[in-house]
Design an enzyme around this catalytic site. Structure first.
Site, PDB file in Angstrom:
ATOM      1  N   GLU A   1     -36.017 -40.691   1.908  1.00  0.00           N
ATOM      2  CA  GLU A   1     -35.207 -39.474   1.990  1.00  0.00           C
ATOM      3  C   GLU A   1     -35.943 -38.286   1.369  1.00  0.00           C
ATOM      4  OE1 GLU A   1     -30.675 -41.304   1.801  1.00  0.00           O
ATOM      5  OE2 GLU A   1     -31.864 -41.200  -0.039  1.00  0.00           O
TER       6      GLU A   1
ATOM      7  N   ASP B   1     -17.003 -11.062   4.542  1.00  0.00           N
ATOM      8  CA  ASP B   1     -16.709  -9.915   5.392  1.00  0.00           C
ATOM      9  C   ASP B   1     -17.871  -8.934   5.367  1.00  0.00           C
ATOM     10  OD1 ASP B   1     -16.220  -7.924   3.142  1.00  0.00           O
ATOM     11  OD2 ASP B   1     -14.713  -9.445   2.653  1.00  0.00           O
TER      12      ASP B   1
ATOM     13  N   PHE C   1       0.866  -1.172   0.000  1.00  0.00           N
ATOM     14  CA  PHE C   1       0.000   0.000   0.000  1.00  0.00           C
ATOM     15  C   PHE C   1       0.904   1.224   0.000  1.00  0.00           C
ATOM     16  CE2 PHE C   1      -2.284   3.311   2.414  1.00  0.00           C
ATOM     17  CZ  PHE C   1      -3.445   3.410   1.674  1.00  0.00           C
TER      18      PHE C   1
ATOM     19  N   ASP D   1     -18.890 -15.081  -7.693  1.00  0.00           N
ATOM     20  CA  ASP D   1     -17.749 -15.856  -7.206  1.00  0.00           C
ATOM     21  C   ASP D   1     -16.430 -15.140  -7.475  1.00  0.00           C
ATOM     22  OD1 ASP D   1     -16.432 -18.022  -6.128  1.00  0.00           O
ATOM     23  OD2 ASP D   1     -17.425 -19.511  -7.387  1.00  0.00           O
TER      24      ASP D   1
ATOM     25  N   ASP E   1     -16.623 -23.913   0.571  1.00  0.00           N
ATOM     26  CA  ASP E   1     -16.787 -24.956  -0.450  1.00  0.00           C
ATOM     27  C   ASP E   1     -16.901 -26.332   0.195  1.00  0.00           C
ATOM     28  OD1 ASP E   1     -16.959 -23.485  -2.697  1.00  0.00           O
ATOM     29  OD2 ASP E   1     -14.897 -23.746  -3.348  1.00  0.00           O
TER      30      ASP E   1
HETATM   31  C1  GLA Z   1     -16.230 -21.964  -6.392  1.00  0.00           C
HETATM   32  C2  GLA Z   1     -17.513 -21.914  -5.582  1.00  0.00           C
HETATM   33  C3  GLA Z   1     -18.292 -23.180  -5.815  1.00  0.00           C
HETATM   34  C4  GLA Z   1     -18.603 -23.310  -7.281  1.00  0.00           C
HETATM   35  C5  GLA Z   1     -17.328 -23.286  -8.087  1.00  0.00           C
HETATM   36  C6  GLA Z   1     -17.608 -23.211  -9.566  1.00  0.00           C
HETATM   37  O1  GLA Z   1     -15.362 -22.913  -5.912  1.00  0.00           O
HETATM   38  O2  GLA Z   1     -17.250 -21.707  -4.240  1.00  0.00           O
HETATM   39  O3  GLA Z   1     -19.476 -23.174  -5.053  1.00  0.00           O
HETATM   40  O4  GLA Z   1     -19.454 -22.266  -7.653  1.00  0.00           O
HETATM   41  O5  GLA Z   1     -16.521 -22.157  -7.757  1.00  0.00           O
HETATM   42  O6  GLA Z   1     -16.453 -23.160 -10.313  1.00  0.00           O
END
Ligand code: GLA
Length: 763
Positions: free
Chosen positions: A632, A552, A298, A496, A566
């Site tokens: 299920e 955040d 920075f 994303d 993920d």
């Molecule tokens: C990231 C996201 C996942 C999915 C993949 C797709 O890892 O966190 O949930 O959307 O990208 O490439």
């Protein structure tokens, strides 16, 4: 007005419902920090009577600090022969590098000759109704200006030509104080900023621990507690995103503070880029906490007249332990950070195709997943990565935001219409900041990526990073994506970001300006989201960065929810969501039920446990429901009915952590309590399984001791009544988990490792 200035003693007092914050203009105009803690009790005058409300507080309640002649702690020139005044030992509100303060400082300036040295002194102040805003950056807001007020204290260094306006926002009823600083070059020569913290807190008393949340991809926000000692303890991110590795939320907790007792204060940065938080106990015992943009990389140029705004830090103080602190932050985020039509509203229960299909799918598969989901009560289908460009793997197509109709078998508008005909809403995945080299966009504009001249950039997931510090690039990507959203009338977008920044260099600027790019990049991301929400005001935006790499308070200003991790393994999620819960409310935590064995961990966890973990978040599914058996499917239908019925309690109730995921825990338990205490949901997951096992109780929290609660076990969808207990018995002795009790049917027991029980309490 909860902000007061006492002229006689030159003291500022900021009062929230349960906390006080005090500063004092010290000798020579140095701005001292003198107190942050429980709200000051009005002292009784000698008459023994309470003073009338109108009577002002004696302003010098908290100004007992020591001034001594300390060796090797220098004195400002204007102190003359007074050797007791030193920036190295005083509690300072916004300390500067080069002022004789050798501790970590808030402000670093390089003057025109490249020298550092800045010494800010008080000039003036202003108190305003309402909450300030920050250009281009997210900030806490108050819908009603009467709920907030602002204090601006102006400090100046004439020799260095620097002005710092310290902004304080008070949400008195929320017990929150926000801070930000505006730095201005008052001189005639350019200067450079090498550090500009959002807040500094010099705590005169107390033995503190720093609580921070560290991790990695698929294991975000692990709780860690470290004593603050005589060394600098720094956590942060250098990655360009707030990161999986450290979260921009930290807590200073008194050494004896626990969930229910003791002093603690939290600071959340509303910023999604590289940040730093540093805590240390200095030589005479004072504890300093600094938080703001990451000073590494920075180096921000300020031409004469130019200004820089630090991101905002939101602070809250609790004298009743960590649970209460979390509640303060949850309420702040739900009511004063999250905006738009989805604020405090139930979000659609969604199904996402990512874990079911990956990138390679056909439109027919998506329709089959959607059809089954619709039948079971799911409300929205989200089409994840793979619908655009020539995206046959993660090495191609990113950046080409036109629809791959061959893959879908139709236009995206048609696909969305078919899905809507099933009664579902439609959502879409995007990753606007990134590009694959194998893409039309990159072939056309190789100079649009962040890249150091003459050097090949570092790749990650076969991706390069588009230069979002350049508005024309942000606008280009926005226009392409907006067209697709318009075509398919998407109700939801998952935004994303799947790599960190490395080769931070923009082709648009010269050498002198490269040190501002990380900050400008983050502002570019905010600008992108702003445009999206302006063009599509009803859109529900979910943040994501390979799961929770940008979880955040800054993102939450745009995205009411963020994909938490993920890692969808329900057992790993227990500790990830535990750490996340210290700052972030259930309403923001993206969580889905996925298939078993789990794709990330290989672990098999019962469906009801997977559902219980996902209900401690936004709740949804991420699997092909066609692959479930009839029983299920019945359970899934029941889970959805249950969640819809109880979402307000689950999402907006007070959230209590009942256990912590340390190695010794045999149980993970949490509960949500309706705010009047009349209803609660308790969830307990068994982490171990024993023959002839122990008897297990969980002590509950937040109930009314004198109320009688009807306790039902949640055998989805219909809770079954078990017994009645008083709040006192449940909180002081505990709720007995009926696992080994012969009187309960088999499906009312925790049957083994990773099984769970949920109890509904109603009074
Ligand atoms: C990231 C996201 C996942 C999915 C993949 C797709 O890892 O966190 O949930 O959307 O990208 O490439």
């Amino acid at each position: 007005m909860p902000i007061k200035y006492y002229d006689a003693s030159q003291t500022f007092l900021l009062e929230t419902a349960r906390s006080s914050y005090q500063m004092k203009i010290g000798p020579g105009g140095l701005l001292l920090h003198t107190y942050y803690g429980p709200r000051a009790v009005r002292p009784l005058p000698h008459t023994g009577q309470n003073p009338p409300e109108s009577e002002v507080l004696p302003p010098d309640l908290f100004t007992d600090f020591v001034r001594l002649d300390r060796g090797f702690s220098p004195n400002p020139y204007d102190a003359g022969r007074d050797r007791t005044l030193s920036c190295d030992t005083l509690p300072l509100e916004y300390p500067c590098e080069g002022s004789g303060d050798y501790r970590p400082t808030a402000l670093g300036i390089r003057g025109s000759l490249g020298v550092c040295g800045c010494d800010l002194r008080f000039r003036c102040y202003q108190i305003q109704e309402g909450k300030y805003t920050i250009p281009g950056l997210p900030a806490v807001y108050a819908d009603d200006p009467a709920d907030a007020c602002t204090l601006v204290i102006t400090l100046q260094d004439d020799a260095a030509g620097v002005q710092a306006d310290l902004y304080y926002g008070l949400l008195a009823s929320r017990d929150v104080i926000t801070r930000s600083a505006r730095i201005r070059n008052l001189g005639t020569e350019p200067i450079r900023l090498t550090g500009a913290a959002s807040c500094c807190l010099d705590m005169l008393t107390g033995d503190w621990d720093l609580i921070h949340f560290h991790g990695r991809h698929c294991h975000e926000r692990e709780f860690a507690r470290t004593p603050v000692e005589e060394r600098e303890l720094t956590v942060g991110s250098r990655r360009g995103n707030s990161s999986h590795q450290q979260n921009p939320f930290v807590i200073l907790a008194d050494r004896h503070c626990d969930e229910d007792h003791g002093y603690c204060l939290g600071t959340a940065l509303l910023y999604s880029g590289s940040f730093s938080a540093c805590a240390c106990r200095e030589q005479f015992g004072l504890t300093r906490l600094l938080m703001g943009v990451q000073p590494e990389r920075f180096d921000y140029p300020l031409a004469p007249g130019e200004t820089f705004y630090t991101p905002e830090a939101a602070m809250a103080f609790s004298q009743d332990g960590l649970s209460h602190l979390s509640h303060l932050f949850h309420d702040l985020i739900n009511s004063h950070i999250v905006r738009g039509p989805w604020k405090n509203r139930r979000r659609p229960i969604l199904i996402n195709n990512w874990e079911a299909t990956g990138i390679e799918f056909r439109g027919s598969q998506i329709l089959a997943i959607a059809e089954q989901a619709a039948e079971l009560g799911v409300e929205m289908m989200v089409l994840d990565d793979g619908w655009f460009g020539r995206r046959s793997s993660d090495s191609a197509g990113l950046g080409d935001w036109y629809v791959n109709e061959e893959k879908l078998g139709c236009s995206i508008g048609q696909l969305a219409d078919r899905i809507r005909d099933m009664g579902l809403r439609f959502g879409l995945w995007i990753e606007p900041e990134m590009v694959n080299e194998d893409s039309d966009l990159y072939r056309r504009h190789p100079d649009w990526v962040l890249r150091i001249p003459g050097k090949d950039p570092v790749r990650s997931r076969y991706q390069l990073v588009l230069d979002f510090s350049r508005p024309e690039i942000v606008d280009h990507v926005f226009r392409q994506i907006a067209e697709v959203i318009r075509e398919c009338k998407a109700n939801y977008v998952k935004m994303d970001m799947n790599r960190c920044l490395n080769d931070v260099w923009t082709a648009a600027e010269g050498l002198q300006s490269q040190g501002k790019i990380l900050y400008q990049y983050t502002l570019g991301v905010y600008h992108f989201m702003d445009q999206l929400l302006t063009a599509f005001p009803d859109l529900l935006l979910e943040g994501c960065a390979g799961g929770g790499g940008r979880f955040d308070a800054g993102m939450l200003y745009y995205c009411p929810q963020i994909w938490c991790s993920d890692n969808t393994d329900a057992v790993d999620r227990l500790s990830i969501q535990y750490g996340t819960s210290f700052c972030y409310p259930v309403s923001t935590i993206g969580a889905h039920v996925s298939a078993v064995p789990n794709v990330t961990t290989g672990r098999t966890v019962p469906l009801r446990t997977r559902a219980a973990a996902a209900m401690a978040g936004t709740f949804g599914y991420e699997l092909d429901l066609n692959e479930l058996n009839d029983e299920e499917k019945k359970d899934v239908r029941g889970q959805i009915t249950f969640f819809k019925e109880h979402w307000e309690l689950l999402t907006l109730g007070l959230y209590y952590r009942l256990t912590s995921p340390d190695g010794a825990s045999e149980l993970a338990a949490w509960m949500e309590v309706e705010r009047t205490g009349k209803e609660a949901l308790v969830t307990a997951v068994s982490l171990s399984s024993h023959g002839n096992g122990p008897v297990r109780y969980v002590r509950l929290k937040g109930l009314e001791p004198n109320r009688l609660y009807r306790i039902s076990i949640v055998n989805i969808p219909e809770p079954q009544f078990l017994f009645c207990r008083s709040g006192a018995s449940l909180m002081y002795q505990g709720l007995l988990l009926p696992e080994d009790s012969a009187q309960h049917r088999d499906d009312r027991k925790i049957r083994g490792q990773y099984d769970c029980l949920q109890f509904l309490l109603q009074s």
